[in-house]
Scaffold this motif. Structure first.
Motif: not given
Length: 136
Positions: A52-56, A43-50, A5-16
């Motif tokens: 929670g989380g997101r699709l990268e 060359r990168h887009w993010r989609l917030p998922l209803p 946790s030294a760099a802050g909270p860990i986030e997760s996402a689905i990548v495509l």
């Protein structure tokens, strides 16, 4: 063991990985009813998922080939049938996506939990449509 946790909270996402990230982000935005957002580069887009989380969605480096994977992981989009028959809701949803370039991989089928259909997005990535409940 303590989580790192030294760099802050860990986030997760689905990548495509995508040949055309902006176009594919628009497709998935229609699928989940959310507007895609620009990501960390052109060359990168993010989609917030209803839920929670997101699709990268990104284009891989041109210095190496795009990863092609045929595994057991796929995006699943779920919606309730409400008072309508689950198969009818699924049929209408599928038609909207077919017009946008999706391809049916398997015919729609009724299961004890609702109706489902496997499809592929415009770049060939599999995803599952699931309509929960309904009268059949």
């Amino acid at each position: 063991m303590m989580p790192f946790s030294a760099a802050g909270p860990i986030e997760s996402a689905i990548v495509l990985a995508a040949d055309d990230p902006q176009q594919l982000a628009g497709f998935y935005g229609l699928l989940v009813g959310r507007a895609p957002e620009p990501g960390l580069s052109a060359r990168h887009w993010r989609l917030p998922l209803p839920s929670g989380g997101r699709l990268e969605i990104y284009a891989p480096s041109s210095r190496r080939p795009r990863p092609r994977q045929h595994g057991r992981l796929g995006v699943c989009a779920t919606r309730p049938a409400g008072p309508e028959p689950a198969l009818q809701v699924l049929h209408d949803w599928r038609l909207q996506l077919l017009v946008q370039g999706a391809v049916e991989l398997e015919p729609a089928r009724l299961e004890p939990f609702g109706a489902e259909a496997w499809m592929a997005d415009p770049e060939g990535n599999p995803f599952l449509l699931l309509v929960q409940g309904g009268t059949g």
